[in-house]
Design a protein around this motif. Structure first.
Motif, PDB file in Angstrom:
ATOM      1  N   THR A  84       0.838  -1.211   0.000  1.00  0.00           N
ATOM      2  CA  THR A  84       0.000   0.000   0.000  1.00  0.00           C
ATOM      3  C   THR A  84       0.866   1.251   0.000  1.00  0.00           C
ATOM      4  OG1 THR A  84      -1.690  -1.215   1.239  1.00  0.00           O
ATOM      5  CG2 THR A  84      -1.858   1.188   1.214  1.00  0.00           C
ATOM      6  N   LYS A  85       1.948   1.219   0.765  1.00  0.00           N
ATOM      7  CA  LYS A  85       2.857   2.380   0.794  1.00  0.00           C
ATOM      8  C   LYS A  85       3.455   2.633  -0.589  1.00  0.00           C
ATOM      9  CE  LYS A  85       5.401   5.489   2.985  1.00  0.00           C
ATOM     10  NZ  LYS A  85       6.312   5.942   1.935  1.00  0.00           N
ATOM     11  N   GLN A  86       3.770   1.581  -1.332  1.00  0.00           N
ATOM     12  CA  GLN A  86       4.301   1.758  -2.686  1.00  0.00           C
ATOM     13  C   GLN A  86       3.250   2.380  -3.613  1.00  0.00           C
ATOM     14  OE1 GLN A  86       5.650  -2.128  -3.832  1.00  0.00           O
ATOM     15  NE2 GLN A  86       7.387  -2.122  -2.433  1.00  0.00           N
ATOM     16  N   LEU A  87       1.986   1.934  -3.483  1.00  0.00           N
ATOM     17  CA  LEU A  87       0.923   2.524  -4.301  1.00  0.00           C
ATOM     18  C   LEU A  87       0.721   3.992  -3.953  1.00  0.00           C
ATOM     19  CD1 LEU A  87      -1.743  -0.344  -4.238  1.00  0.00           C
ATOM     20  CD2 LEU A  87      -0.235   0.283  -6.111  1.00  0.00           C
ATOM     21  N   ILE A  88       0.788   4.315  -2.662  1.00  0.00           N
ATOM     22  CA  ILE A  88       0.609   5.709  -2.239  1.00  0.00           C
ATOM     23  C   ILE A  88       1.758   6.573  -2.751  1.00  0.00           C
ATOM     24  CG2 ILE A  88       0.548   7.220  -0.220  1.00  0.00           C
ATOM     25  CD1 ILE A  88      -0.907   5.002   1.268  1.00  0.00           C
ATOM     26  N   ASP A  89       2.979   6.055  -2.672  1.00  0.00           N
ATOM     27  CA  ASP A  89       4.135   6.819  -3.170  1.00  0.00           C
ATOM     28  C   ASP A  89       4.023   7.065  -4.666  1.00  0.00           C
ATOM     29  OD1 ASP A  89       5.170   6.869  -0.637  1.00  0.00           O
ATOM     30  OD2 ASP A  89       6.513   5.167  -0.937  1.00  0.00           O
ATOM     31  N   HIS A  90       3.529   6.058  -5.401  1.00  0.00           N
ATOM     32  CA  HIS A  90       3.347   6.240  -6.847  1.00  0.00           C
ATOM     33  C   HIS A  90       2.273   7.292  -7.127  1.00  0.00           C
ATOM     34  CE1 HIS A  90       3.204   5.269 -11.085  1.00  0.00           C
ATOM     35  NE2 HIS A  90       1.897   5.067 -11.002  1.00  0.00           N
ATOM     36  N   LEU A  91       1.190   7.268  -6.352  1.00  0.00           N
ATOM     37  CA  LEU A  91       0.133   8.263  -6.537  1.00  0.00           C
ATOM     38  C   LEU A  91       0.619   9.655  -6.156  1.00  0.00           C
ATOM     39  CD1 LEU A  91      -2.886   8.872  -7.126  1.00  0.00           C
ATOM     40  CD2 LEU A  91      -3.330   8.408  -4.706  1.00  0.00           C
ATOM     41  N   LYS A  92       1.498   9.722  -5.163  1.00  0.00           N
ATOM     42  CA  LYS A  92       1.972  11.017  -4.667  1.00  0.00           C
ATOM     43  C   LYS A  92       2.782  11.772  -5.711  1.00  0.00           C
ATOM     44  CE  LYS A  92       4.012  13.016  -0.499  1.00  0.00           C
ATOM     45  NZ  LYS A  92       4.663  12.712   0.810  1.00  0.00           N
ATOM     46  N   GLU A  93       3.385  11.029  -6.654  1.00  0.00           N
ATOM     47  CA  GLU A  93       4.165  11.688  -7.703  1.00  0.00           C
ATOM     48  C   GLU A  93       3.277  12.582  -8.571  1.00  0.00           C
ATOM     49  OE1 GLU A  93       6.106   8.662  -9.870  1.00  0.00           O
ATOM     50  OE2 GLU A  93       7.365   7.994  -8.202  1.00  0.00           O
ATOM     51  N   SER A  94       2.003  12.185  -8.757  1.00  0.00           N
ATOM     52  CA  SER A  94       1.089  12.958  -9.603  1.00  0.00           C
ATOM     53  C   SER A  94       0.085  13.767  -8.806  1.00  0.00           C
ATOM     54  CB  SER A  94       0.347  12.014 -10.559  1.00  0.00           C
ATOM     55  OG  SER A  94       1.241  11.260 -11.338  1.00  0.00           O
ATOM     56  N   TYR A  95      -0.269  13.286  -7.604  1.00  0.00           N
ATOM     57  CA  TYR A  95      -1.290  13.956  -6.790  1.00  0.00           C
ATOM     58  C   TYR A  95      -0.778  14.156  -5.361  1.00  0.00           C
ATOM     59  CZ  TYR A  95      -4.317  12.423 -10.620  1.00  0.00           C
ATOM     60  OH  TYR A  95      -4.878  12.201 -11.853  1.00  0.00           O
ATOM     61  N   PRO A  96       0.246  14.975  -5.180  1.00  0.00           N
ATOM     62  CA  PRO A  96       0.826  15.118  -3.830  1.00  0.00           C
ATOM     63  C   PRO A  96      -0.152  15.724  -2.816  1.00  0.00           C
ATOM     64  CG  PRO A  96       1.743  16.751  -5.338  1.00  0.00           C
ATOM     65  CD  PRO A  96       0.943  15.814  -6.170  1.00  0.00           C
ATOM     66  N   ILE A  97      -0.936  16.723  -3.223  1.00  0.00           N
ATOM     67  CA  ILE A  97      -1.875  17.370  -2.295  1.00  0.00           C
ATOM     68  C   ILE A  97      -2.940  16.379  -1.851  1.00  0.00           C
ATOM     69  CG2 ILE A  97      -3.465  19.293  -1.986  1.00  0.00           C
ATOM     70  CD1 ILE A  97      -0.548  20.095  -2.325  1.00  0.00           C
TER      71      ILE A  97
END
Length: 678
Positions: A490-503
């Motif tokens: 889950t942390k890896q998925l969140i980190d990947h999402l954070k690259e495009s949607y940090p806010i």
């Protein structure tokens, strides 16, 4: 910017300035010494590296050093022609190094040019071209080898990523070296042209502008020109040598010096032969014995010393390795390594080895790569590496699939047969070995190659063994995807999402929801076969409702409603019609009244008799639909959907439970059955 970055930028600006602004002779001397030092440093670095990628900046550095040297040539040429001098370093090379003899200086300069241009540069250019071509041709094979090792579990995702990056960097490096070698070739040509220009125009300027005789002008400007040519060709020769070393360097465990010594001195008896040859050369020819005997003696002594070095016998080396392995097995660390559990394991008997052996035509590794890609697109989850191994404890044609150490699927294959599934009706139309299709439990038969065509004529679905096991693996992983999603994934998925949607990510985690709570929501979606690929929508919903409640069951319901379009397209017939089984109002009221609220969440508490009657009614409706060859979908109100799921997931795990809020308004819902109790 750091001081290091600024110094490099200033150095490049200085090189450009040298081409335009006249420099004093003392500064030219300093820059010439720096040029020689840099060339020597590059040569020593190229000799000390173990593989070319350790000096990956070399192509760009080669361009800058070539430009620096040409800038110096322009500055010294300007100083020679305008002032008749070029600093102490050039004058020293023109008088002391060549003894003040212009002809000797020209000969030395021409020899340096020939060595650099004809020998080193020409060879380095050819090696660079061949290395670049071979590296690019070998890239697909290397990539396939990495994928095979990854699928076999020999390396991790991190190791595979590093090896892919290394393969890409090697291709880029040798491609850059192929072009950079042209700089060295052009530099040698430019050196010849600059010397000719200095000689001709130096004599003309000395005679016309300074009033010197032709002999004095030729002597003065020739010495300056030869000194300038030699002082520029020495570092050029060093850089050319470094280029040749870099492009001819093969990967090894040591640097150039250690490799030369270890490999050249690997055969001590060869030193005896060389010593004898030199000794006979001194005796049989007029060469002075004082020159040959010491050299021969040195070679013989070296061979004697190397022969006395004890060599390890291969059998003894093998015994030592076995003893080391035994000692490691006794150490506590070896026990700790046994605690690791692979996320996914596929084991098979020895009779199915051709299935995974590429040399025997097996393509299981390639199929698993495609399975991981397919499930990543369908579920939005990165499936871990599938570790493939043979297991002699299994039957020869048997296989099993484990997830996190637990066996979840088992099957049997006949590699020389095909699996034929009947279209219905009389199942005795063809002869074969009765069995069941492992993925869905349908009755099937193993048939031979000769019967395949006949089975297809009768309407049977005929599948080869690799496709059977691939489908079984796919369906098993799909139905247990929620078990593969932990906090780390889950942390890896969140980190990947954070690259495009940090806010968006910052608004959800770590507050108000922890990674564990997000993981529970995603796992609940996967457990009901809802893709989590649309993470932005999921996180938008969690951001809206996460501060209102931390109940993961309730948050999952909100997320499902936000994914209504996705869920509708997943189950609706062509996106417009949906046949469902509905719950009667009495049952929905019964379920709603049976919900118990606690501080740890809500759960359904029904009378066992009522639960039994509801489940029997659902089973009857599902059976009636199966007779009509239709898939069962239960539709209920949003308030009781998750409790209906809790009640049915143990008995009907594959039956989707939908709520009205999870369907698009343009979908035509057709009730084909009602669950009711008397």
């Amino acid at each position: 910017m750091s001081a290091r970055d600024i110094s490099v930028l200033l150095s490049v600006i200085l090189i450009v300035a040298m081409l335009i602004i006249p420099l004093p002779t003392w500064m030219l001397s300093v820059l010439i010494i720096i040029n020689i030092s840099l060339a020597l440093l590059v040569l020593l670095t190229s000799m000390n590296m173990q593989e070319p990628l350790q000096f990956s900046i070399f192509p760009s550095l080669l361009l800058l050093l070539t430009l620096f040297r040409l800038g110096l040539n322009v500055s010294t040429t300007r100083s020679i022609l305008s002032k008749g001098e070029a600093g102490g370093v050039v004058e020293t090379f023109g008088t002391f190094v060549v003894g003040g003899n212009v002809l000797v200086g020209l000969v030395v300069f021409l020899i340096l040019i020939i060595i650099q241009f004809v020998v080193i540069t020409k060879g380095a250019e050819r090696v660079s071209e061949v290395a670049a071509r071979f590296t690019l041709d070998a890239m697909p094979g290397k990539q396939m080898s990495i994928d095979a090792d990854l699928n076999a579990g020999m390396i991790s995702e991190h190791d595979a990523r590093q090896r892919r990056e290394k393969v890409g960097r090697e291709a880029d490096f040798y491609g850059a070296m192929d072009g950079a070698s042209k700089f060295v070739k052009g530099d040698a040509i430019a050196g010849i042209i600059i010397v000719i220009i200095n000689l001709i125009f130096g004599i003309i300027i000395g005679m016309t502008q300074q009033g010197l005789g032709i002999a004095d002008a030729a002597t003065h400007y020739s010495l300056m020109t030869v000194g300038d040519g030699i002082v520029s060709q020495v570092p050029a020769l060093l850089i050319s040598t470094a280029t040749g070393i870099v492009v001819t360097r093969a990967a090894s465990d040591g640097n150039l010096g250690s490799d030369i010594v270890s490999q050249l001195m690997a055969y001590p008896k060869m030193l005896y032969i060389a010593a004898g040859t030199i000794f006979l050369l001194g005796i049989a020819t007029p060469i002075n014995d004082i020159l040959t005997i010491p050299v021969a003696a040195g070679l013989a002594i070296g061979g004697l010393m190397l022969s006395r070095v004890p060599k390890i016998d291969p059998s003894e080396e093998l015994i030592n390795e076995e003893e080391i392995e035994k000692d490691e097995m006794k150490s506590p660390e070896s026990v700790v390594s046994l605690l690791n559990v692979d996320p996914i394991e596929f084991e098979f008997g020895y009779g199915l080895i051709p299935l995974a052996d590429a040399n025997q035509g097996g393509d299981l590794l390639d199929r698993i790569v495609m399975i991981r890609r397919q499930l990543a697109l369908e579920l939005g989850l990165v499936i871990p590496v599938v570790r493939i191994r043979d297991n002699i404890q299994l039957q020869p044609n048997e296989y099993r699939l484990k997830i996190k150490g637990n066996e979840l699927a088992r099957g049997e294959l006949l590699l020389d047969h095909y699996l034929a599934m009947s279209p219905g009706g009389d199942d005795d139309a063809i002869e074969g070995i009765d069995t069941f299709e492992p993925s869905f439990g349908l009755p099937a038969k193993w048939i031979t190659e000769e019967t395949k065509e006949q089975a297809e004529i009768f309407g049977y679905t005929v599948v080869d063994p690799p496709s059977v096991v691939s489908t079984h693996i796919t369906e098993t992983i799909r139905s247990h995807a929620h078990d593969l999603l932990g906090r780390q994934e889950t942390k890896q998925l969140i980190d990947h999402l954070k690259e495009s949607y940090p806010i968006l990510v910052e608004e959800v985690t770590p507050s108000p929801l922890s990674i564990g709570e997000v993981q529970k929501v995603l796992a609940k979606l996967l457990k009901e076969n809802v893709s989590i690929r649309n993470l932005p929508v999921i996180f938008e919903t969690l951001a809206d409702y996460g501060r209102m409640s931390s109940d993961t069951d309730l948050l999952t319901e909100y997320v499902r409603q936000s994914l209504a379009r996705q869920i509708t397209s997943q189950y609706a017939d062509q996106g417009s019609q949906l046949k469902v089984i509905t719950l009667s109002g009495r049952i929905e009221k019964m379920i709603a009244e049976g919900v118990q609220q606690t501080e740890h969440g809500n759960y359904l508490s029904l009378d066992p008799n009522d639960s039994q009657r509801i489940l029997e009614s659902i089973a009857n409706q599902i059976e009636q639909l199966s007779l009509m060859e239709q898939s069962a979908i239960i539709l209920c109100s949003p308030a009781v959907r998750m409790y209906v799921r809790q009640m049915t997931e143990r008995y009907f795990p594959q039956v989707p439970i939908l709520s009205y809020n999870e369907l698009e308004a343009n979908v035509e819902v057709q009730s084909v059955g009602v669950v009711n109790v008397e």
